[in-house]
Design an enzyme around this catalytic site. Structure first.
Site, PDB file in Angstrom:
ATOM      1  N   GLU A 126      40.581 -19.407  17.435  1.00 15.82           N
ATOM      2  CA  GLU A 126      41.052 -19.266  16.060  1.00 15.82           C
ATOM      3  C   GLU A 126      42.553 -19.597  16.028  1.00 15.82           C
ATOM      4  O   GLU A 126      43.299 -19.096  16.862  1.00 15.82           O
ATOM      5  CB  GLU A 126      40.833 -17.841  15.542  1.00 15.82           C
ATOM      6  CG  GLU A 126      41.162 -17.742  14.061  1.00 15.82           C
ATOM      7  CD  GLU A 126      40.867 -16.364  13.461  1.00 15.82           C
ATOM      8  OE1 GLU A 126      40.433 -15.451  14.184  1.00 15.82           O
ATOM      9  OE2 GLU A 126      41.081 -16.231  12.250  1.00 15.82           O
ATOM     10  N   GLU A 303      38.732  -5.368  15.804  1.00 12.38           N
ATOM     11  CA  GLU A 303      37.948  -6.505  16.318  1.00 12.38           C
ATOM     12  C   GLU A 303      36.455  -6.203  16.253  1.00 12.38           C
ATOM     13  O   GLU A 303      35.658  -7.079  15.926  1.00 12.38           O
ATOM     14  CB  GLU A 303      38.363  -6.850  17.749  1.00 12.38           C
ATOM     15  CG  GLU A 303      39.864  -7.100  17.952  1.00 12.38           C
ATOM     16  CD  GLU A 303      40.471  -8.085  16.979  1.00 12.38           C
ATOM     17  OE1 GLU A 303      39.779  -9.000  16.506  1.00 12.38           O
ATOM     18  OE2 GLU A 303      41.674  -7.934  16.655  1.00 12.38           O
TER      19      GLU A 303
HETATM   20  N1  B3K Z   1      41.469 -13.111  14.096  1.00  6.72           N
HETATM   21  C1  B3K Z   1      42.461 -12.916  15.103  1.00  6.72           C
HETATM   22  C2  B3K Z   1      43.751 -13.614  14.815  1.00  6.72           C
HETATM   23  C3  B3K Z   1      43.775 -15.045  15.195  1.00  6.72           C
HETATM   24  C4  B3K Z   1      45.178 -15.612  15.048  1.00  6.72           C
HETATM   25  C5  B3K Z   1      45.202 -17.091  15.231  1.00  6.72           C
HETATM   26  N2  B3K Z   1      46.540 -17.619  15.206  1.00  6.72           N
HETATM   27  C6  B3K Z   1      42.743 -11.479  15.358  1.00  6.72           C
HETATM   28  C7  B3K Z   1      42.389 -10.555  14.264  1.00  6.72           C
HETATM   29  O1  B3K Z   1      42.900 -10.587  13.176  1.00  6.72           O
HETATM   30  O2  B3K Z   1      41.524  -9.764  14.473  1.00  6.72           O
HETATM   31 ZN    ZN Z   2      41.423  -9.513  12.175  1.00  8.15          ZN
END
Ligand code: B3K
Ligand code: ZN
Length: 896
Positions: A126, A303
């Site tokens: 991501e 998460e």
């Molecule tokens: N979704 C990831 C963050 C990704 C950042 C990319 N530059 C962590 C989170 O928000 O859970």
């Molecule tokens: Zn997140």
């Protein structure tokens, strides 16, 4: 690394792709310098496509070895590559595309895509890292089924992990081995992950609500198993909470968490294989503070919660990022609050639970005010759903995350917990397995509750922090109180004019005896509870309360019911009154913050020469109120953050503000020394460490007491800090004492720093604290050397590395973002240092460099002299050859 001028991507330009991918079979021949990736994709025409067109595959930093369609090499004219996108002409409804690429994980210092950390292989995809692994339609609206085969050296990489379930594993010639994984759920490429490394796992088997047995694993480096239990407990608590609160269950047979020491952000929610920065997994009493324990719990939860809000239902495009992030932050905030309230409620009943919730809310609002309000007031201001970006990685912002969570919280407030839950249920029933938009989410909530949320959608469209002003009028003759609320949102880049928003304002009216009055709005037959939520939907609205016995004191925006700045003309006496009596613990804290802000900005602006007696009296009363629990008192006695205060100053003058803060700390430390000394003793928690909110609250208040005493240079306080440092049985106490010494003029500071370094030599995470403490040090003694000299020296410390994001955030991040007076030294040395470091970092890791670059984006808020010093440094960075799109966007917008 992108070097060309970065184009701007517009939200309005979204089009479905002509071709999508149904399934992908990936094969990795892992090698540190030359990894071969074979990808076989079943591509299909997209029924949602508007136009016909070629198959589009994004790629970055890849060496293409071969490309076949339906097992045949392609004629040259059927393939084109432009701007990092392969275009392949294909006929029919389906095509099998096979592409082989070679990548160099060792050379990948961006930590995006496939990279090495301490000899192991890790991924971060991501937002757009998958294209650095293989050619793919690397957009979140392409959801495919993945099978993944990993092949690696058995001795170097005994553990081979990817998303989903393990299908088979075995030996290969030449000391190599393989593992094959399959993820049963279609997913976007940003959720792909692999890990191949030398790791060990803490394992637990638990049963889900529906009775399925699932295997949970926390993978860490050998020697860290004794630091992984708290993460495991946090995972189990998160699973239970999501089952109970939202009826959402883990959908896989196995859920893995992996900790890695080199990681750009906190953690990543890859399907079934969450990858974490070690900072948010590893915790044991000797190395982690209470705050670290809290952070581990909340990031693990965050998460995990993404498995539903983000993974099962994902984003159609990156503009919708807050769809998953705002919602998931809201969920993790509620989870942490519930966890705290449960424990506190068991010990101290409903009042204890309410206080614990308020403490969590205060923490969250502090972050919002310090980071998001500043962002909203600068060149990067954007709505929670931005309209354009140059580099998406720059939009993982406090606005998208924290303000996004506030927007969800307002929906929760307006619809109530049940209405919100019904909306969530409907959202999943409509969109499970889809890539959707923020509109889809709000529509589900609207439909489930039969309410019109059209005007509410403006929160997704407008940037800037709304100002809500309030005026009250008392009519003694009729016993009525008229509250006039007005809203306005200041212009932000690209948005000169704003429309009125739907703002829930939670209101209480406090009588002269300090008790809440029951509230009755004109026209209502019965009075209701002490707090009620008014919906402010117009530019200005009046609310008339009747049946009151005396003129009330209004308590507005209770619990911080909306992410706005409340402009309320309250004199000192009123603030002191609310500090003593407001029934809403959040607002009680907020009254103390407002009073402190007034005092500090008054000192900074030269309107006052000393901290007023009345403030000290109100502060002392709150500090010593035995009815309030220590965690709350610690919050109430902590001054507003420097970054928030800087934003409230016009022009921002870091030196004057620092002088005011020092004077305030010294005064409160000195005048209340006896109180602080008593707290140091009475808050001490004897016995072995346990992570428990009640103990944590006492330690927080005890550490704060040491800080005030040390600031005042109180000899007994400094002696207590040294003694506490020596006798500490856990990191919270040890680091609290060290911080007090470092933030003082005491000669004990250097020996204590050296002792700490010696004790934790080789412990990367603890040394990050040591770096941060020094980078954040104020000057408590005029003869002390500037902090920059220390920061520069630490750059050459053996434990420091510009390649490790945690180290950069600890040393440079703390200096640039949390030590304004030292960073903005009048001679401009800090600004030149900033440019030098940003340019150097950018060559290694543009994402990390861009984060550091943001430290100067609000430069126009500063004094003319500082602006004159900053501008040439911004220009110098912008002119640096080969500058990444990431940093270009930040600095370009700052200068625009
Ligand atoms: N979704 C990831 C963050 C990704 C950042 C990319 N530059 C962590 C989170 O928000 O859970
Ligand atoms: Zn997140």
């Amino acid at each position: 690394m992108k070097t060309e001028h970065a184009p701007t991507i517009q939200r309005a330009d979204y089009r479905p792709l002509a071709w999508t991918v149904e399934s992908i079979d990936l094969h990795f021949k892992l090698d540190p310098d030359a990894t071969l990736v074979t990808s076989r994709m079943v591509c299909a025409r997209n029924p949602a496509a508007v136009d016909e067109g070629p198959i589009l595959l994004w790629g970055e930093a890849l060496e293409r070895i071969s490309l076949k369609v339906d097992d045949a090499a392609l004629p040259a004219e059927a393939v084109r590559e432009a701007d990092g996108v392969l275009q392949i002409d294909a006929a029919g409804e389906r095509a099998v595309v096979e592409v082989v690429t070679r990548i160099d994980p060792r050379a990948n210092t961006t930590l995006s895509g496939l990279y090495l950390s301490n000899g192991g292989f890790f991924t971060q995809c991501e937002a757009e890292g998958f294209r650095r692994i293989t050619y793919f339609p690397d957009r979140p609206d392409v959801m495919a089924r993945y099978t993944v085969t990993l092949e690696a050296d058995r001795a170097e990489c005994p553990v081979l992990l990817s998303n989903g379930n393990l299908l088979e594993q075995g030996e290969l010639p030449g000391g190599r081995h393989f593992a094959k994984w399959e993820d049963p759920f279609p997913k976007p490429s940003y959720l792909f992950a692999l890990v191949a490394a030398k790791l060990v796992a803490l394992e637990r088997t638990v049963t889900t609500a529906s009775g399925r047995e699932v295997l949970l694993q926390v993978w860490v480096e050998e020697g860290n198993l004794d630091r992984s239990e708290h993460a495991m407990d946090s995972l189990i608590h998160s699973m239970r909470w999501d089952e109970e609160t939202f009826g959402l269950e883990l959908d896989l047979d196995r859920f893995m968490i992996v900790a890695v020491g080199d990681f750009n952000m906190g953690a990543m929610e890859n399907k079934g294989l969450n990858i974490f920065n070690t900072k948010f997994i590893l915790a044991k009493p000797d190395t982690a503070t209470d705050v670290d324990y809290e952070n581990v719990e909340s990031v693990v939860a965050h998460e995990y919660f993404h498995n539903w809000t983000g993974n099962r239902v994902t984003c159609r495009d990156w503009f919708q990022l807050t769809l998953k992030e705002g919602l998931t932050v809201f969920r993790d905030q509620q989870f942490s609050a519930d966890m705290l309230a449960r424990v506190a409620g068991e010990a101290a009943g409903p009042a204890g639970a309410a206080s614990a919730r308020a403490v969590k809310r205060i923490d969250d609002v502090r972050v919002l005010r310090a980071a998001q309000f500043a962002e909203d007031g600068g060149p990067m201001a954007h709505p929670i759903r931005p309209d354009s970006y140059q580099e998406i990685n720059n939009f993982y912002t406090a606005t998208v995350y924290e303000k996004g969570a506030e927007v969800i919280r307002m929906l929760h407030t307006l619809l109530g917990p049940e209405g919100f839950r019904n909306g969530m249920d409907l959202y999943f029933s409509y969109h499970d397995g889809q890539a959707v938009t923020c509109d889809d989410f709000v529509e589900a909530l609207s439909e489930a509750n039969g309410v019109d949320l059209d005007q509410f959608m403006r929160w997704y469209e407008q940037a800037g922090t709304p100002r809500v002003s309030a005026r009250g009028e008392w009519d003694a003759a009729t016993g009525s109180y008229t509250l006039t609320l007005a809203q306005r949102t200041p212009p932000t880049p690209g948005q000169p004019e704003k429309q009125p928003l739907v703002i829930p304002v939670a209101v209480g009216l406090i009588g002269p005896d300090g008790r809440d009055r029951a509230l009755r709005l004109e026209g209502e037959s019965q009075a209701g509870a002490g707090t009620r939520v008014l919906a402010l939907t117009e530019a200005e609205q009046r609310f008339r309360f009747t049946g009151l016995d005396a003129e009330p004191v209004p308590s507005l925006l209770r619990g911080f019911s909306a992410p706005v700045i409340l402009e309320l003309d309250e004199d000192d006496a009123r603030l002191a009154f609310r500090m003593a009596h407001d029934a809403d613990p959040f607002n009680r804290w907020d009254a103390a913050q407002r009073y402190a802000e007034r005092v500090i900005l008054g000192l900074a602006g030269g309107q006052a020469g000393a901290v007023p007696e009345a403030f000290i009296a109100a502060f002392r009363a709150l500090l010593n109120n035995p009815a309030l629990d220590p965690a709350f008192r610690a919050q109430a006695a902590s001054l507003p953050t420097e970054s928030y205060l800087l934003e409230r100053m016009a022009p921002a003058d870091p030196a004057a503000l620092r002088a005011a803060l020092v004077l305030t700390m010294r005064t409160l430390g000195g005048v209340l020394a006896e109180h602080w000394l008593r707290l140091v003793e009475s808050m001490h928690v004897p016995g072995p460490y346990r992570y428990h909110p009640a103990d944590a609250g006492r330690r927080a208040l005890g550490n704060l007491a040491l800080r005030y005493l040390a600031a005042a240079g109180d000899a007994r306080g400094l002696a207590a800090a040294s003694a506490r440092y020596a006798a500490a049985t856990n990191m919270t106490e040890r680091f609290g004492a060290l911080a007090a010494l470092v933030q003082s003029a005491s000669p004990a500071r250097e020996p204590a720093l050296a002792a700490f370094h010696e004790r934790y030599r080789g412990d990367a995470l603890v040394l990050d604290k040591w770096f941060a403490l020094q980078a954040g040090a104020w000057r408590w003694d005029d003869a002390a050397a500037p902090t920059l000299a220390r920061v520069r020296a630490l750059l050459s410390d053996a434990a420091f590395s510009l390649s490790n994001p945690n180290k950069v955030y600890a040393l440079l991040g703390t200096f640039f973002r949390a030590n304004a007076a030292e960073f903005h030294a009048a001679d401009g040395s800090g600004h030149a240092f900033w440019a030098e470091q940003v340019i150097e970092l950018d060559r290694k890791n543009p994402q990390v460099a861009a984060r550091m670059a943001r430290a100067l984006e609000n430069w126009r808020h500063y004094t003319p002299a500082l602006q004159a010093s900053i501008r040439p440094q911004l220009e110098r960075v912008l002119a640096a050859p080969g500058l990444s799109a990431d940093v270009q966007e930040i600095v370009g917008k700052a200068l625009a």
